[in-house]
Design a protein around this motif. Structure first.
Motif, PDB file in Angstrom:
ATOM      1  N   ILE A   8      44.072  36.051  51.553  1.00 58.99           N
ATOM      2  CA  ILE A   8      44.101  36.798  50.298  1.00 58.99           C
ATOM      3  C   ILE A   8      45.410  36.522  49.564  1.00 58.99           C
ATOM      4  O   ILE A   8      46.498  36.757  50.104  1.00 58.99           O
ATOM      5  CB  ILE A   8      43.929  38.301  50.562  1.00 58.99           C
ATOM      6  N   ILE A   9      45.285  36.020  48.352  1.00 56.52           N
ATOM      7  CA  ILE A   9      46.443  35.755  47.488  1.00 56.52           C
ATOM      8  C   ILE A   9      46.333  36.627  46.243  1.00 56.52           C
ATOM      9  O   ILE A   9      45.410  36.439  45.442  1.00 56.52           O
ATOM     10  CB  ILE A   9      46.520  34.279  47.059  1.00 56.52           C
ATOM     11  N   PRO A  10      47.242  37.579  46.045  1.00 59.73           N
ATOM     12  CA  PRO A  10      47.305  38.278  44.759  1.00 59.73           C
ATOM     13  C   PRO A  10      48.279  37.531  43.851  1.00 59.73           C
ATOM     14  O   PRO A  10      49.257  36.954  44.327  1.00 59.73           O
ATOM     15  CB  PRO A  10      47.867  39.646  45.159  1.00 59.73           C
ATOM     16  N   THR A  11      48.027  37.550  42.559  1.00 59.20           N
ATOM     17  CA  THR A  11      48.951  36.841  41.680  1.00 59.20           C
ATOM     18  C   THR A  11      49.024  37.509  40.316  1.00 59.20           C
ATOM     19  O   THR A  11      48.058  38.124  39.855  1.00 59.20           O
ATOM     20  CB  THR A  11      48.532  35.369  41.509  1.00 59.20           C
ATOM     21  N   TYR A  12      50.196  37.374  39.699  1.00 53.51           N
ATOM     22  CA  TYR A  12      50.395  37.872  38.342  1.00 53.51           C
ATOM     23  C   TYR A  12      51.407  36.974  37.641  1.00 53.51           C
ATOM     24  O   TYR A  12      52.588  36.933  38.001  1.00 53.51           O
ATOM     25  CB  TYR A  12      50.889  39.323  38.358  1.00 53.51           C
ATOM     26  N   ASN A  13      50.934  36.192  36.671  1.00 54.70           N
ATOM     27  CA  ASN A  13      51.782  35.343  35.825  1.00 54.70           C
ATOM     28  C   ASN A  13      52.694  34.415  36.634  1.00 54.70           C
ATOM     29  O   ASN A  13      53.906  34.341  36.383  1.00 54.70           O
ATOM     30  CB  ASN A  13      52.618  36.216  34.883  1.00 54.70           C
ATOM     31  N   ARG A  14      52.103  33.702  37.590  1.00 56.03           N
ATOM     32  CA  ARG A  14      52.857  32.706  38.369  1.00 56.03           C
ATOM     33  C   ARG A  14      52.058  31.395  38.436  1.00 56.03           C
ATOM     34  O   ARG A  14      51.879  30.823  39.506  1.00 56.03           O
ATOM     35  CB  ARG A  14      53.117  33.217  39.785  1.00 56.03           C
ATOM     36  N   GLU A  34      38.080  31.698  54.495  1.00 51.14           N
ATOM     37  CA  GLU A  34      37.689  31.820  53.098  1.00 51.14           C
ATOM     38  C   GLU A  34      38.951  32.190  52.325  1.00 51.14           C
ATOM     39  O   GLU A  34      39.795  32.944  52.816  1.00 51.14           O
ATOM     40  CB  GLU A  34      36.606  32.873  52.916  1.00 51.14           C
ATOM     41  N   LEU A  35      39.098  31.660  51.128  1.00 53.84           N
ATOM     42  CA  LEU A  35      40.276  31.917  50.307  1.00 53.84           C
ATOM     43  C   LEU A  35      39.878  32.790  49.119  1.00 53.84           C
ATOM     44  O   LEU A  35      39.043  32.402  48.296  1.00 53.84           O
ATOM     45  CB  LEU A  35      40.893  30.606  49.820  1.00 53.84           C
ATOM     46  N   ILE A  36      40.459  33.983  49.076  1.00 48.65           N
ATOM     47  CA  ILE A  36      40.164  34.957  48.028  1.00 48.65           C
ATOM     48  C   ILE A  36      41.404  35.129  47.167  1.00 48.65           C
ATOM     49  O   ILE A  36      42.484  35.449  47.683  1.00 48.65           O
ATOM     50  CB  ILE A  36      39.766  36.314  48.635  1.00 48.65           C
ATOM     51  N   LEU A  37      41.266  34.915  45.878  1.00 50.45           N
ATOM     52  CA  LEU A  37      42.399  35.054  44.966  1.00 50.45           C
ATOM     53  C   LEU A  37      42.105  36.158  43.956  1.00 50.45           C
ATOM     54  O   LEU A  37      41.063  36.147  43.309  1.00 50.45           O
ATOM     55  CB  LEU A  37      42.679  33.743  44.247  1.00 50.45           C
ATOM     56  N   ILE A  38      43.022  37.110  43.862  1.00 48.21           N
ATOM     57  CA  ILE A  38      42.877  38.204  42.906  1.00 48.21           C
ATOM     58  C   ILE A  38      43.930  38.036  41.816  1.00 48.21           C
ATOM     59  O   ILE A  38      45.134  38.134  42.061  1.00 48.21           O
ATOM     60  CB  ILE A  38      43.038  39.577  43.594  1.00 48.21           C
ATOM     61  N   ASP A  39      43.453  37.771  40.611  1.00 44.53           N
ATOM     62  CA  ASP A  39      44.324  37.644  39.437  1.00 44.53           C
ATOM     63  C   ASP A  39      44.542  39.028  38.855  1.00 44.53           C
ATOM     64  O   ASP A  39      43.635  39.640  38.298  1.00 44.53           O
ATOM     65  CB  ASP A  39      43.673  36.710  38.419  1.00 44.53           C
ATOM     66  N   ASP A  40      45.765  39.524  38.987  1.00 44.35           N
ATOM     67  CA  ASP A  40      46.103  40.894  38.592  1.00 44.35           C
ATOM     68  C   ASP A  40      46.421  40.970  37.101  1.00 44.35           C
ATOM     69  O   ASP A  40      47.486  41.411  36.693  1.00 44.35           O
ATOM     70  CB  ASP A  40      47.286  41.368  39.447  1.00 44.35           C
ATOM     71  N   GLY A  54      37.580  25.032  41.609  1.00 45.31           N
ATOM     72  CA  GLY A  54      36.148  25.151  41.770  1.00 45.31           C
ATOM     73  C   GLY A  54      35.736  26.152  42.834  1.00 45.31           C
ATOM     74  O   GLY A  54      36.281  27.254  42.935  1.00 45.31           O
ATOM     75  N   SER A  55      34.785  25.746  43.674  1.00 41.58           N
ATOM     76  CA  SER A  55      34.232  26.639  44.689  1.00 41.58           C
ATOM     77  C   SER A  55      35.102  26.749  45.935  1.00 41.58           C
ATOM     78  O   SER A  55      34.731  27.451  46.878  1.00 41.58           O
ATOM     79  CB  SER A  55      32.839  26.148  45.094  1.00 41.58           C
ATOM     80  N   ALA A  56      36.256  26.089  45.951  1.00 45.09           N
ATOM     81  CA  ALA A  56      37.147  26.169  47.118  1.00 45.09           C
ATOM     82  C   ALA A  56      37.756  27.554  47.264  1.00 45.09           C
ATOM     83  O   ALA A  56      38.254  27.906  48.342  1.00 45.09           O
ATOM     84  CB  ALA A  56      38.252  25.120  47.017  1.00 45.09           C
ATOM     85  N   ILE A  57      37.742  28.337  46.182  1.00 48.58           N
ATOM     86  CA  ILE A  57      38.296  29.688  46.240  1.00 48.58           C
ATOM     87  C   ILE A  57      37.305  30.672  45.646  1.00 48.58           C
ATOM     88  O   ILE A  57      36.442  30.303  44.838  1.00 48.58           O
ATOM     89  CB  ILE A  57      39.639  29.801  45.487  1.00 48.58           C
ATOM     90  N   ARG A  58      37.431  31.935  46.062  1.00 46.87           N
ATOM     91  CA  ARG A  58      36.706  33.031  45.424  1.00 46.87           C
ATOM     92  C   ARG A  58      37.736  33.759  44.572  1.00 46.87           C
ATOM     93  O   ARG A  58      38.655  34.386  45.101  1.00 46.87           O
ATOM     94  CB  ARG A  58      36.107  33.973  46.454  1.00 46.87           C
ATOM     95  N   GLY A  74      41.198  42.338  47.321  1.00 49.64           N
ATOM     96  CA  GLY A  74      40.925  41.146  48.121  1.00 49.64           C
ATOM     97  C   GLY A  74      40.301  41.488  49.458  1.00 49.64           C
ATOM     98  O   GLY A  74      39.327  40.852  49.896  1.00 49.64           O
ATOM     99  N   VAL A  75      40.839  42.508  50.123  1.00 49.89           N
ATOM    100  CA  VAL A  75      40.292  42.907  51.423  1.00 49.89           C
ATOM    101  C   VAL A  75      38.883  43.485  51.257  1.00 49.89           C
ATOM    102  O   VAL A  75      38.020  43.305  52.125  1.00 49.89           O
ATOM    103  CB  VAL A  75      41.223  43.906  52.135  1.00 49.89           C
ATOM    104  N   ALA A  76      38.635  44.163  50.151  1.00 49.11           N
ATOM    105  CA  ALA A  76      37.290  44.691  49.904  1.00 49.11           C
ATOM    106  C   ALA A  76      36.262  43.568  49.845  1.00 49.11           C
ATOM    107  O   ALA A  76      35.088  43.772  50.209  1.00 49.11           O
ATOM    108  CB  ALA A  76      37.280  45.496  48.598  1.00 49.11           C
ATOM    109  N   LEU A  77      36.669  42.392  49.414  1.00 46.28           N
ATOM    110  CA  LEU A  77      35.768  41.241  49.330  1.00 46.28           C
ATOM    111  C   LEU A  77      35.709  40.441  50.625  1.00 46.28           C
ATOM    112  O   LEU A  77      34.818  39.594  50.794  1.00 46.28           O
ATOM    113  CB  LEU A  77      36.218  40.311  48.198  1.00 46.28           C
ATOM    114  N   ALA A  78      36.633  40.693  51.541  1.00 45.13           N
ATOM    115  CA  ALA A  78      36.772  39.877  52.749  1.00 45.13           C
ATOM    116  C   ALA A  78      35.563  40.019  53.666  1.00 45.13           C
ATOM    117  O   ALA A  78      35.041  41.109  53.872  1.00 45.13           O
ATOM    118  CB  ALA A  78      38.051  40.259  53.491  1.00 45.13           C
TER     119      ALA A  78
END
Length: 299
Positions: A8-14, A34-40, A54-58, A74-78
Motif C-alpha cells: 500500500i502506497i499513499p501519496t500526495y503531490n509527489r 498486489e500493489l494498491i496506490l491511494i492518491d490522497d 496500467g494494470s500493474a497497480i490498483r 488501501g487496507v480496506a481494498l487489500a
C-alpha cells in the motif's frame, strides 16, 4: 497467482518521487503481491502519472484527508493476508518482499516485522542515532519516547491491522507511532536485520516539515493508551511518565507563544494523569481531540 502481501502506497503531490517508489515495488524479485496506490487528492498530475503503469497497480483517488485515511483506504481494498506499507518518498531494494515474506513464513507467530533501512537526507547518506537503532522483541517501553518501527520497513498481518481499527484518521502526524504502540502492547516486533529500504528525507513536503507541533499528536496517542485495559501496571506507569514529559515540553512551547490557556490545559494533563480513572481519561481524550481542531470542550 494469489497475492500473499498487499503493498500500500499513499501519496500526495509527489509525482516524481512516487514514480521511483512504484518502480522499486514492480522490480521486486517475487511477484506474490498486489500493489494498491491511494492518491490522497493530489493536484500535481499524479493521476496522469499513474496511467503509465496500467494494470500493474490498483489506483484509487480520494479527497485529501491525510496519510492515515489514505492507508486505511488501501487496507480496506487489500485482499492478501499480509500488508506492507511504502511511503511515496521511499524505495525498496529488489529483494525486500522476498526476504521479508520468508521471514514471516519462518516465524508464523510474528504479527509484525520490519527490515533495517538506509537513511538519505538531502541526497546524502546519514547514520541514524543510537536511539533509532532497530531491535527485535518487546520494544513497547522503548517506543514510547522514540518511534522504533519505520513505515516503509513494515510487514504485518492484515487481520491484526483491521482488528485494531487501523490508523487514527484525526492524526495528521504520528499516526504510525499511535498504531505501533497499540500493537506492541500484545506483540513483539520481528526484525530482519538487513537494509532493504531506503528512507529519503530532507524534502520540504515531509510531514515533519509541514505539520507543526507533532508532539500534540503523540500526546493524544499516549493518552489513548491509558484507556487500554491491556496495559500492565508497569507499562501504565511508563506511559504516564512519558505523557507528562511531552505535555510539559509542549506546554512550555505554547506558553512562549502566549497561548496560556492551552499551556495550562497540557500542564493539567501532566499533573493529573497518574491519578486518572478510566471515565476521566475518556473525557480527556475527547478534549485533546477537540484541541487539535481548536474546538472548545470541557470535562
Amino acid at each position: 497467482m494469489v497475492a500473499q502481501v498487499s503493498v500500500i502506497i499513499p501519496t500526495y503531490n509527489r509525482r516524481a518521487m512516487l514514480r521511483e517508489a512504484i518502480e522499486s515495488v514492480l522490480a521486486q524479485s517475487v511477484r506474490e503481491f498486489e500493489l494498491i496506490l491511494i492518491d490522497d487528492g493530489s493536484t500535481d498530475g499524479t493521476a496522469e502519472e499513474l496511467t503509465r503503469f496500467g494494470s500493474a497497480i490498483r489506483a484509487e483517488r480520494i479527497d485529501h484527508r491525510g496519510p492515515a485515511a489514505a492507508r486505511n483506504r488501501g487496507v480496506a481494498l487489500a485482499r492478501a493476508p499480509l500488508i506492507a506499507f511504502l511511503d511515496s518518498d521511499d524505495l525498496w531494494e529488489p529483494t525486500k518482499l522476498e526476504r521479508q515474506l520468508a521471514f514471516m513464513r519462518e516465524n508464523p507467530g510474528c504479527a509484525i516485522s520490519q527490515t533495517d533501512e538506509i537513511w538519505i537526507r538531502n541526497g546524502r547518506r546519514v547514520n541514524p542515532g543510537m536511539r533509532h537503532r532497530k531491535r527485535a522483541g518487546d520494544i513497547f517501553i522503548d517506543s514510547l519516547r522514540t518511534c522504533l518501527i519505520s513505515m516503509s520497513c513494515t510487514m504485518m498481518r492484515t487481520d491484526l491491522f483491521r482488528s485494531l481499527g487501523g490508523f487514527d484518521e484525526i492524526m495528521l502526524a504520528a499516526e504510525d507511532y499511535d498504531l505501533w504502540l497499540r500493537i506492541l502492547i500484545d506483540h513483539e516486533a520481528g526484525l530482519l536485520d538487513e537494509p532493504l529500504v531506503t528512507r529519503r528525507g530532507g524534502h520540504r513536503d515531509q510531514t515533519s516539515a509541514t505539520t507543526p507541533a507533532i508532539d500534540r499528536f503523540r500526546i493524544l496517542a499516549l493518552t489513548k493508551l491509558l484507556i487500554d485495559d491491556r496495559l500492565s501496571p508497569m507499562r501504565r506507569a511508563a506511559v504516564v511518565e512519558v505523557l507528562a514529559e511531552k505535555c510539559r515540553i509542549y506546554a512550555g512551547g505554547l506558553a512562549r507563544r502566549g497561548r496560556i490557556d492551552q499551556a495550562r490545559f497540557y500542564e493539567h494533563i501532566a499533573d493529573q494523569a497518574p491519578n486518572w480513572q478510566p471515565a476521566k481519561i475518556g473525557c480527556v481524550v475527547i478534549s485533546i481531540r477537540s484541541a487539535l481542531h481548536e474546538i472548545p470542550h470541557e470535562c
